[in-house]
Design an enzyme around this catalytic site. Structure first.
Site, PDB file in Angstrom:
ATOM      1  N   HIS A 261      48.633   9.561 -17.448  1.00  0.00           N
ATOM      2  CA  HIS A 261      48.151   8.334 -17.948  1.00  0.00           C
ATOM      3  C   HIS A 261      48.703   7.628 -19.183  1.00  0.00           C
ATOM      4  O   HIS A 261      49.580   6.759 -18.771  1.00  0.00           O
ATOM      5  CB  HIS A 261      46.507   8.643 -18.336  1.00  0.00           C
ATOM      6  CG  HIS A 261      45.624   7.534 -18.578  1.00  0.00           C
ATOM      7  ND1 HIS A 261      45.892   6.433 -18.352  1.00  0.00           N
ATOM      8  CD2 HIS A 261      44.461   7.635 -18.988  1.00  0.00           C
ATOM      9  CE1 HIS A 261      45.002   5.609 -18.764  1.00  0.00           C
ATOM     10  NE2 HIS A 261      43.903   6.392 -19.132  1.00  0.00           N
ATOM     11  N   HIS A 300      52.842   1.701  -9.638  1.00  0.00           N
ATOM     12  CA  HIS A 300      51.266   1.626 -10.152  1.00  0.00           C
ATOM     13  C   HIS A 300      50.486   1.894  -9.322  1.00  0.00           C
ATOM     14  O   HIS A 300      50.438   1.346  -8.007  1.00  0.00           O
ATOM     15  CB  HIS A 300      51.042   0.310 -11.018  1.00  0.00           C
ATOM     16  CG  HIS A 300      50.043   0.490 -12.004  1.00  0.00           C
ATOM     17  ND1 HIS A 300      48.620   0.313 -11.547  1.00  0.00           N
ATOM     18  CD2 HIS A 300      50.086   0.707 -13.534  1.00  0.00           C
ATOM     19  CE1 HIS A 300      47.906   0.302 -12.658  1.00  0.00           C
ATOM     20  NE2 HIS A 300      48.503   0.749 -13.729  1.00  0.00           N
ATOM     21  N   ASP A 356      54.672   0.674 -19.014  1.00  0.00           N
ATOM     22  CA  ASP A 356      55.489   1.758 -19.755  1.00  0.00           C
ATOM     23  C   ASP A 356      57.089   1.654 -19.628  1.00  0.00           C
ATOM     24  O   ASP A 356      57.869   2.303 -20.371  1.00  0.00           O
ATOM     25  CB  ASP A 356      55.291   3.259 -19.279  1.00  0.00           C
ATOM     26  CG  ASP A 356      53.695   3.488 -19.768  1.00  0.00           C
ATOM     27  OD1 ASP A 356      53.317   3.046 -20.755  1.00  0.00           O
ATOM     28  OD2 ASP A 356      53.002   4.033 -18.822  1.00  0.00           O
TER      29      ASP A 356
END
Ligand code: ACO
Length: 421
Positions: A261, A300, A356
């Site tokens: 996460h 994702h 990220d």
């Protein structure tokens, strides 16, 4: 074409027809067919657990909006505190509302001395800052009488202010403790992101660079909410038992702590360092394609397009590097992105950079150690968690979260005394 769905239970021939609204139909239809019939849906892949008016996400189109406002516009024109107000209240504040909100948050940034002197000092000298953060958020609730009065609107508002105001203080405190530096008290003359940077880095003279202050604010905006992700779901599940918001937010932060996460940007930085130089990029991509590891920061569950936050973060990275100098890993990241975006393996699987991919590079350029990356995510996500918590408490459809299970253990059997086993 009718906007309904008809389900037939072939065991009984019973049929039920229910409306489909916004792509969703009520599970009550299944209950109507047979109250002991359940849907097996591990990880809630196909389950909408709530109605929500906070964040809209279209993963196929790469769209993210908070309360209807595109993330791109908020990142360009807004501040994190304004966005937090928007998430919590549903509308952008007027000038007077914003002034009051800023004043209130700014004047709740201090924490009780016992938190620092007795609670935080009790951690082991090399404690992980995220472990310290989640424990401190839970502990914070024990300092406030009204924490448990979750159905009192004034009390709720006070706890919300406290959590939003104090999470940067707790985060900076965890960092300073983990490196053995004295704690910096909040400076109420500074903006929310500047105060955080000041508490993190001040040793002697320290002035926050406006470009870095803005970059921090943009990163906070981008991470403020992302609808029903793992952490927010934890907030809602714990909140549904009417636990106080500090305990619920601590649970949400625990969920965020997991490497699947909130921990991926750390993995990106490690991956880029392992690749080492641009020449090694093609070989690395080939190894990913044959299943030897993943291209971290790509892919994702929901976005099957460029994550809109990644586009903004990439631009912010350049703003930061103008001040700090370029992170040497940037060239490797850019080369990886270019190769991957033109490679059939990634194109066919709709794998694009996620939030990220570049955020770790910025955090590193700003001086944050990788252990702090998840804490940096938790600070702004607190606003999203609290917005969902408020929405949950006001939602008449909600009750205590209590999913059902598909029991596949042994049937009834007689107890065997220990000497006979
Ligand atoms: N690199 C290489 N291949 C990948 C990657 C990747 N990063 N991500 C997915 N794939 C491949 C899978 O191997 C699979 O291929 P296959 O069909 O040949 O078996 C296909 O793409 C589908 O992947 P799934 O794992 O089924 O996709 P899922 O939606 O379950 O996973 C996830 C999403 C966990 C984000 C995944 O893409 C991943 O591991 N990415 C790297 C980690 C990462 O960056 N996480 C951060 C996400 S953003 C956030 O949480 C804030």
């Amino acid at each position: 074409m009718p906007d309904t769905i008809t389900i037939t239970d072939d065991r009984t021939g019973k049929t039920v027809t229910v409306p489909i609204e916004g792509g969703v139909f009520p599970a009550a239809a299944v209950r109507e067919l047979d109250p002991s019939l359940f849907i097996y849906d591990p990880a809630y892949m196909q389950t909408a657990s709530c109605k929500s008016a906070i964040t809209y996400l279209d993963g196929e189109a790469g769209i993210l909006r908070y309360r209807g406002y595109p993330i791109e516009q908020l990142a360009e024109h807004s501040s994190y505190l304004e966005v937090a107000y928007l998430l919590l209240n549903g509308e952008l504040p007027t000038t007077a509302q914003m002034e009051q909100w800023r004043f209130d948050v700014t004047h709740h940034t201090f924490i009780h001395e016992n938190m620092r002197k007795r609670f935080v000092d009790g951690f082991h000298y090399d404690a992980h800052p995220m472990g310290m953060f989640v424990s401190s958020v839970a502990a914070l609730g024990t300092f406030y009488d009204g924490a448990k009065e979750i159905f009192d609107a004034d009390s709720r508002q006070r706890q919300i202010l406290r959590l939003i105001a104090k999470t940067p203080t707790l985060a900076a405190m965890a960092y300073r403790f983990s490196v053995g530096l004295p704690f910096n008290y909040p400076d109420n003359d500074l903006s929310y992101p500047a105060n955080f940077l000041h508490m993190m880095w001040k040793i002697g003279e320290y002035e926050v660079d406006p470009a870095l202050e803005r970059a921090m604010d943009v990163l906070f905006i981008l991470h403020a909410d992302h609808e029903q992700n793992c952490g927010t779901t934890a907030m809602r599940v714990v909140g549904s038992s009417h636990a106080d918001p500090y305990s619920s937010a601590a649970a949400a932060a625990c969920a965020l702590y997991g490497p699947l996460h909130g921990g991926a940007n750390e993995a990106v930085v490690r991956m880029l360092a392992d690749i080492g130089s641009i020449e090694n990029v093609p070989a690395f991509i080939e190894s990913v394609k044959v299943g030897d590891g993943r291209l971290m920061g790509f892919g994702h569950r929901v976005y099957k397009n460029y994550d809109p936050r990644a586009t903004i973060i990439k631009k912010t990275a350049y703003d930061v590097f103008e001040v700090t100098g370029k992170n040497p890993l940037l060239d490797i990241a850019l080369a990886l992105e270019e190769v991957a975006l033109n490679d059939a393996y990634f194109i066919d699987r709709k794998l694009y950079p996620n939030v990220d991919f570049y955020s770790g590079l910025i955090y590193q350029a700003l001086g944050f150690p990788v252990d702090m990356f998840t804490v940096l995510f938790a600070i702004p996500r607190t606003a999203g968690w609290l917005a969902h918590w408020q929405e949950l408490l006001a939602d008449g459809d909600q009750r205590i979260s209590r999913p059902r299970q598909w029991y596949d253990g042994v049937g009834a059997r007689e107890f065997v005394p220990i000497e006979s086993r």
